[in-house]
Design a protein around this motif. Sequence first.
Motif, mmCIF file in Angstrom:
data_model
loop_
_atom_site.group_PDB
_atom_site.id
_atom_site.type_symbol
_atom_site.label_atom_id
_atom_site.label_comp_id
_atom_site.label_asym_id
_atom_site.label_seq_id
_atom_site.Cartn_x
_atom_site.Cartn_y
_atom_site.Cartn_z
ATOM 1 N N ALA A 83 0.836 -1.210 0.000
ATOM 2 C CA ALA A 83 0.000 0.000 0.000
ATOM 3 C C ALA A 83 0.868 1.257 0.000
ATOM 4 N N LYS A 84 1.954 1.245 0.780
ATOM 5 C CA LYS A 84 2.852 2.401 0.829
ATOM 6 C C LYS A 84 3.550 2.606 -0.508
ATOM 7 N N MET A 85 3.935 1.499 -1.150
ATOM 8 C CA MET A 85 4.588 1.601 -2.446
ATOM 9 C C MET A 85 3.633 2.164 -3.498
ATOM 10 N N MET A 86 2.379 1.704 -3.459
ATOM 11 C CA MET A 86 1.398 2.171 -4.436
ATOM 12 C C MET A 86 1.016 3.627 -4.191
ATOM 13 N N SER A 87 1.054 4.055 -2.939
ATOM 14 C CA SER A 87 0.668 5.431 -2.618
ATOM 15 C C SER A 87 1.638 6.450 -3.201
ATOM 16 N N LYS A 88 2.850 5.997 -3.569
ATOM 17 C CA LYS A 88 3.848 6.899 -4.140
ATOM 18 C C LYS A 88 3.622 7.148 -5.624
ATOM 19 N N SER A 89 2.718 6.370 -6.219
ATOM 20 C CA SER A 89 2.444 6.542 -7.639
ATOM 21 C C SER A 89 1.605 7.794 -7.872
ATOM 22 N N GLU A 90 1.998 8.606 -8.839
ATOM 23 C CA GLU A 90 1.252 9.825 -9.151
ATOM 24 C C GLU A 90 -0.138 9.498 -9.670
ATOM 25 N N ASN A 91 -0.274 8.344 -10.329
ATOM 26 C CA ASN A 91 -1.573 7.962 -10.884
ATOM 27 C C ASN A 91 -2.576 7.574 -9.801
ATOM 28 N N LEU A 92 -2.072 7.323 -8.581
ATOM 29 C CA LEU A 92 -2.959 6.878 -7.510
ATOM 30 C C LEU A 92 -3.042 7.905 -6.384
ATOM 31 N N ASN A 93 -2.864 9.178 -6.720
ATOM 32 C CA ASN A 93 -2.877 10.195 -5.674
ATOM 33 C C ASN A 93 -4.254 10.416 -5.072
ATOM 34 N N LYS A 94 -5.301 9.894 -5.705
ATOM 35 C CA LYS A 94 -6.650 10.031 -5.146
ATOM 36 C C LYS A 94 -7.176 8.701 -4.624
ATOM 37 N N VAL A 95 -6.268 7.742 -4.480
ATOM 38 C CA VAL A 95 -6.649 6.430 -3.963
ATOM 39 C C VAL A 95 -5.975 6.221 -2.617
ATOM 40 N N GLN A 96 -6.773 6.047 -1.583
ATOM 41 C CA GLN A 96 -6.238 5.810 -0.242
ATOM 42 C C GLN A 96 -6.343 4.323 0.059
ATOM 43 N N ILE A 97 -5.199 3.678 0.337
ATOM 44 C CA ILE A 97 -5.157 2.237 0.567
ATOM 45 C C ILE A 97 -4.684 1.963 1.988
ATOM 46 N N GLU A 98 -5.426 1.130 2.708
ATOM 47 C CA GLU A 98 -5.060 0.741 4.065
ATOM 48 C C GLU A 98 -5.097 -0.779 4.183
ATOM 49 N N ALA A 99 -4.326 -1.310 5.117
ATOM 50 C CA ALA A 99 -4.303 -2.754 5.377
ATOM 51 C C ALA A 99 -4.778 -3.005 6.807
ATOM 52 N N ARG A 100 -5.680 -3.960 6.967
ATOM 53 C CA ARG A 100 -6.239 -4.256 8.290
ATOM 54 C C ARG A 100 -6.286 -5.759 8.529
ATOM 55 N N LEU A 101 -6.205 -6.144 9.790
ATOM 56 C CA LEU A 101 -6.376 -7.533 10.190
ATOM 57 C C LEU A 101 -7.862 -7.803 10.381
ATOM 58 N N LEU A 102 -8.382 -8.836 9.743
ATOM 59 C CA LEU A 102 -9.790 -9.180 9.871
ATOM 60 C C LEU A 102 -9.957 -10.691 9.785
ATOM 61 N N LEU A 103 -10.550 -11.273 10.817
ATOM 62 C CA LEU A 103 -10.818 -12.714 10.847
ATOM 63 C C LEU A 103 -12.280 -12.958 10.521
ATOM 64 N N TRP A 104 -12.551 -14.017 9.748
ATOM 65 C CA TRP A 104 -13.932 -14.389 9.450
ATOM 66 C C TRP A 104 -14.487 -15.114 10.674
ATOM 67 N N ASP A 105 -15.501 -14.553 11.264
ATOM 68 C CA ASP A 105 -16.042 -15.105 12.505
ATOM 69 C C ASP A 105 -17.519 -14.774 12.577
#
Length: 257
Positions: A47-69
């Motif tokens: 996500a951090k690598m992609m956030s440096k792309s000029e083409n993705l300056n309006k895309v906010q990417i986050e990573a989260r832990l989520l278990l199916w329960d």
Amino acid sequence: AAASLLLEGHAVGDNRKSMKGVSKMKPLNVILTDGHPKCVDNNEICAKMMSKSENLNKVQIEARLLLWDSSSKGADACRQMNKTVGDLAMDESDNTGRSESNCEGQSITANISADEGLYQLCLSSDCVHFQEFHDGLFATIARTMVVSGIALLCQPKRGTSLPNFMALVDAVNASEVDGSINNDGIQCSKTNGGKVEARGPLFQMNLFEDFDTKVSAMHTTLLSESKTTMKNVPNAKRSSQYDPNRHRPLLLVLQKL
């Protein structure tokens, strides 16, 4: 599994032409989820690598832990995921003066509640083969998707795995009670004078075998080559050959009703 929120219905394409148009699109928030901490760490790096792309300056990417329960613990996790979406949507609303809308143009920020699904699009890659987690996966999707939101699940059939997951969806849809999922992951019903009201299916479900021309062409080619070479391959090595049951991706589409 990757869960993504589309704000105002704009998606990111997978080719250079579509990426050139990303700079003109409205803000897009994407949340990547996984149940393994190390995978979440890897997603954060990506996500951090992609956030440096000029083409993705309006895309906010986050990573989260989520278990199916499907239990109340899973409900709490989904509630937190919905709260994250609500906070992001409210921030966008404050910055633009507009309320974000779902696939049918209805506002999803006017009355935001963490107990209601707010994700507009969910992308799931090869997740239904864990049959012991079918109920948890289904409950997670139901708890986090906004009404009219779409979940795209791509995976091979894997014997009875995919049919069994689809049977679970059918069972919920065909239930005599309200098809929704409450905070504890249990089917809930609404009463009118003590009587149960049927609310109809929870998801519209469709399975597509030929959802992409390139994938279908590759399947046909590999199947033909496999039949030709299989005659000369010892039984011990046949597991490495192309097997549609284990290798051909199928697209399952769920739209929340």
